[in-house]
Scaffold this motif. Sequence first.
Motif, short mmCIF file in Angstrom:
data_model
loop_
_atom_site.label_atom_id
_atom_site.label_comp_id
_atom_site.label_asym_id
_atom_site.label_seq_id
_atom_site.Cartn_x
_atom_site.Cartn_y
_atom_site.Cartn_z
N LYS A 732 101.57 33.66 4.80
CA LYS A 732 100.39 34.69 4.87
C LYS A 732 101.12 35.76 4.42
CE LYS A 732 99.50 35.87 9.10
NZ LYS A 732 99.09 35.90 10.34
N ASN A 733 100.30 37.04 4.18
CA ASN A 733 100.65 38.24 3.71
C ASN A 733 100.58 38.97 4.55
OD1 ASN A 733 101.72 37.71 0.90
ND2 ASN A 733 99.59 36.95 0.57
N PRO A 734 101.12 40.21 4.57
CA PRO A 734 100.83 41.50 5.60
C PRO A 734 99.38 41.51 5.55
CG PRO A 734 102.75 41.99 4.08
CD PRO A 734 102.05 40.65 3.49
N THR A 735 98.89 42.15 7.02
CA THR A 735 97.50 42.70 7.05
C THR A 735 97.60 44.24 7.11
OG1 THR A 735 97.93 42.36 9.38
CG2 THR A 735 97.00 40.39 8.18
N GLU A 736 96.28 44.69 7.22
CA GLU A 736 96.03 46.16 7.30
C GLU A 736 96.75 46.86 6.24
OE1 GLU A 736 97.12 47.41 11.39
OE2 GLU A 736 96.19 45.67 12.30
N TRP A 751 101.27 48.86 5.46
CA TRP A 751 100.92 47.56 5.99
C TRP A 751 101.37 47.17 7.43
CZ3 TRP A 751 104.02 48.69 1.88
CH2 TRP A 751 105.31 48.33 2.09
N LYS A 752 100.93 46.21 7.93
CA LYS A 752 101.37 45.62 9.29
C LYS A 752 102.27 44.48 8.88
CE LYS A 752 100.19 43.38 13.55
NZ LYS A 752 99.00 42.85 14.38
N GLU A 758 106.52 34.63 11.81
CA GLU A 758 105.68 34.49 10.43
C GLU A 758 106.48 34.40 9.35
OE1 GLU A 758 101.60 36.55 12.21
OE2 GLU A 758 103.22 37.69 11.46
N LYS A 804 98.25 45.81 -3.60
CA LYS A 804 98.41 44.32 -2.92
C LYS A 804 99.69 44.50 -2.48
CE LYS A 804 98.92 42.05 -7.50
NZ LYS A 804 98.35 41.03 -8.30
N PRO A 817 98.11 37.92 -2.89
CA PRO A 817 97.58 38.56 -1.75
C PRO A 817 96.27 39.18 -2.30
CG PRO A 817 99.09 39.97 -2.78
CD PRO A 817 99.32 38.52 -3.29
#
Length: 1111
Positions: A732-736, A751-752, A758, A804, A817
């Motif tokens: 998975k990639n960073p969120t927010e 980013w978060k 993770e 991104k 992403p």
Amino acid sequence: MQLKIMPKKKRLSAGRVPLILFLCQMISALEVPLDLVQPPTITQQSPKDYIIDPRENIVIQCEAKGKPPPSFSWTRNGTHFDIDKDPLVTMKTGSGTLIINIMSEGKAETYEGVYQCTARNERGAAISNNIVIRPSRSPLWTKEKLEPMILQNGQPLVLPCRPPIGLPPAIIFWMDNSFQRLPQSERVSQGLNGDLYFSNVLPEDTREDYICYARFNHTQTIQQKQPISVKVISVDELNDTLAANLSDTEFYSAKSSRERPPTFLTPEGNASRKEELRGNVLSLECIAEGLPTPIIYWIKEDGILPVNRTFYQNFKKTLQITHVSEADSGNYQCIAKNPLGAIHHTISVTVKAAPYWIVAPQNLVLSPGEDGSLICRANGNPKPRISWLTNGVPIEIAPDDPSRKIDGDTIIFSNVQERSSAVYQCNASNEYGYLLANAFVNVLAEPPRILTSANTLYQVIANRPALLDCAFFGSPLPTIEWFKGAKGRALHEDIYILHENGTLEIPVAQKDSTGTYTCVARNKLGMAKNEVHLEIKDPTRIIKQPEYAIVQRGSTVSFECKVKHDHTLIPTVMWLKDNGELPSDERFTVDKDHLVVTDVDDRDGGTYTCVANTTLDKVSASAVLSVVDVPNPPIDLELTNQLDKSVQLTWTPGDDNNSPITKFIIEYEDTMHEAGLWHHQAEVSGTQTTAQLKLSPYVNYSFRVTAVNNIGQSLPSEASEQYFTKAAEPDKNPTEVEGLGSEPDNLVITWKPLNGFESNGPGLQYKVSWRQKDGDDEWTSVLVANVSKYIVSGTPTFVPYLIKVQALNDVGFAPEPAEVMGHSGEDLPMVAPGNVHVNVINSTLAEVHWDPVPLKSIRGLLQGYRIYYWKAQSSSRRDKRHIEKKILTFQGNKTHGMLPGLEPFSHYALNVRVVNGKGEGPASPDRVFHTPEGVPSAPSSLKIMNPSLDSLTLEWDPPSHPNGILTEYTLKYQPINSTHELGPLLDLKIPANKTRWILKDLNFSTRYKFYFYAHTSAGPGSHITEEAITTMDAGKMAMASRQVDIATQGWFIGLMCAVALLILILLIVCFIRRNKGGKYPVKEKEDAHADPEIQPMKEDDGTFGEYRRKT
């Protein structure tokens, strides 16, 4: 006359003859009273096969009764045993029991032999069984040299025990040097002969201390065989050992250790035979060798094994049938089976029988001239031989008696006389044993006697059987008759049963069964009777039973038990736990009707029984107590099927503490990234003990399991072993992800970040990429460490960008992403709104309009327009004031807005500015506007002074907020009479420049209410109210003076006090009624005469934007 025997039970019914017992023959329960002459009867003797302890004195029992008391003599090995010649032998006084004192001197072996006791008096002689005396023996093992046994892995083995022959036979068991029993199984077991059998040997069978022990219970000694050494080795080891030790090592044939079908170690061959005596335990044994270890099965050919008498021992290698009879004879087959084959062995069983009684001879009491018989009937296999003796002498050589005749197993007596009295012995024997029975013939002439005590009281619970005894004796045998009541009414009803021993039975006793009963015994020599009494009692009942209870550990439980009983009986109530006494614990308390258990723990669970006892009956009631609690923690956590992204967790549930487990909660700890912090992993049903768990890469997992039931949640289990998963690329990639500029020439990308769990591997980084949205530029990318922000410098002001952020680690990249839209930094707007104009709506509200600024001039994200406005100058007062600016912000791209809360009759100025994320743009040129007049506020104060008979002086201050130019004042007033009613409303106009006014032509001594308000050109404002009273005239005052003189009189004072008291009472009543909901009269009058011109001030309102002040 011959005595007669009655059938065992005779039921009497109405219409039949009176209840009479006819006894045709003497029965075994009939005892001759000891005060009557009778032959001897042996009452106690030692067993036939009597094994004695050689360390103790020998006691050979022989007890007998008779009248006169019998004398005793003994034979040993068939000849007279003269005890007077042996100083070690004595006979107990009044008894035939011998005591041989071998403890002081002598040996037990000296007194081995067959002993028989004879008890004799003038009526005959009784003899005992042949008592075989043998001392017990516990011989030692003979010394022998036992060579070590060396075997190949998988071979069979038999370790011989061969214990010395003892008396009685020894009990065999195998132990090691530490006196620990050797473990046995389907593979290794002890045979009935004491040998130790191995179906196949394993390396763990290697040991040097296989020891056979023999325990001799009579002497309480244990004998030990020399230890046997066994070594189990492989083929190569075996060959090496043979080469070195062939000359002095015993070696069992070198069979292959490969798997093989079963063969029997015991018994040998395909068939064998077994004999057993009736009544004994039949034990059949089959032990087989083979690899794998064979399993044994049993069947009976042409029949089935008896269900309730068949048992298996020694891992089903031994079949036991208890209490065997001739019907158990037949062929039994044992089957040994393993995966390579099966083998069977047939055992032919024959059940023989030592003699056993069919009809044993019974004592016979006859009167002179009667007839009778002795029957001696026995069976056995083979059929036993019957022989008779009289007074211990074979009947063939005994003195002749003309009254007797022998017919095989029966002696028939006829017309007996007193000389016919004797003791007869019947001997039934075959090769397996013998039976000997003494039975006397006693010729007596005795009138009836009743042996039951007179006036015995019987107490019986209602609806239960009542048994009234009437033990009797007589010769000839009497007949028995029962009567009830004083009038001697014979019992005819069918509710009675008469037993052959004279007992009267009432099967279901009722209350009306209470009374006196008379038993009458008659024979030709006389009659005897006896009275007994019967009382029927109410049954004891438990009317409130204890109830099933489920309680949690540590709580309190109470069981109730209320008992109802006959008032003449005293019950005792006790409590049991699991049919035993209550624990001796202060937590258990018992009062009249309750059992209370405090601080309940697991040991208290079980069945609690309330038992109510009287002297006649007993009742009980039980209830189960289940002690529940949260489950115990699961144990034995184990990880299996360990894959890269999954693992199987297995556990053993703890005790559910009597409340079924409903689910298990599985948690994990990441000891590498978040040590000490447990996270929820999964939940499974309470019936499961395994779970397949999905895992993430690059995590050092530990798991724990918590059990849940209806009571609550257990403590967590101990942590499982750790399991470290392999690293993998991030999934998975960073969120927010966001892109916002902090300066006009930059773009801040945030980013978060992923957490350690993770990251999926070491070396976590982020690939940050961006490009202008509306251009054809390529993506610009940078790699940054595990941070959460990157700043792009040198960007144009407020330009949209595509952004991104992709995660990566040492293994690889996360999936591509998603793109996110952002903007570079904003700058202050460059242009002010134009064409600003104001529309005044009323004295407190204005509407402002403007033209929007060009979008390019905003240089950022439009947030709205902001109006600054302030009060510039008052039209009524030209003095300078401190300028307080107010601000209203209107969100979005609006082009107008409302300004509320303006002051009437005022000069205002305003300007408008555009707002973006950076701040405000330049202000538009100031625009000035004027608010019209409004209605004034109420005058600041109103004072009424200088009251006179007909005038009042009013003074006031102007309104604090005139909201325009005052034009006049209006005064309205009205009188209030003594009943608080309002009079007519009068009004008066007063010039605006006045602040004092004398109001004349008023009534004296009158209360007035005043309403006062100011006017502007916009109309009247709000009013202020006040009340005042004019003074009294001189005539009234003189009258009051005269009244003072009257008031000094005593009678007048008393009258006034009475009037005052009455008025006080009336006031209290009025006050109470008013508090219950009545209206105050003055208020009612005010409401009725309200000034129609007085209206509340109203203000226009609307929906406005953000409001704030600025100075």
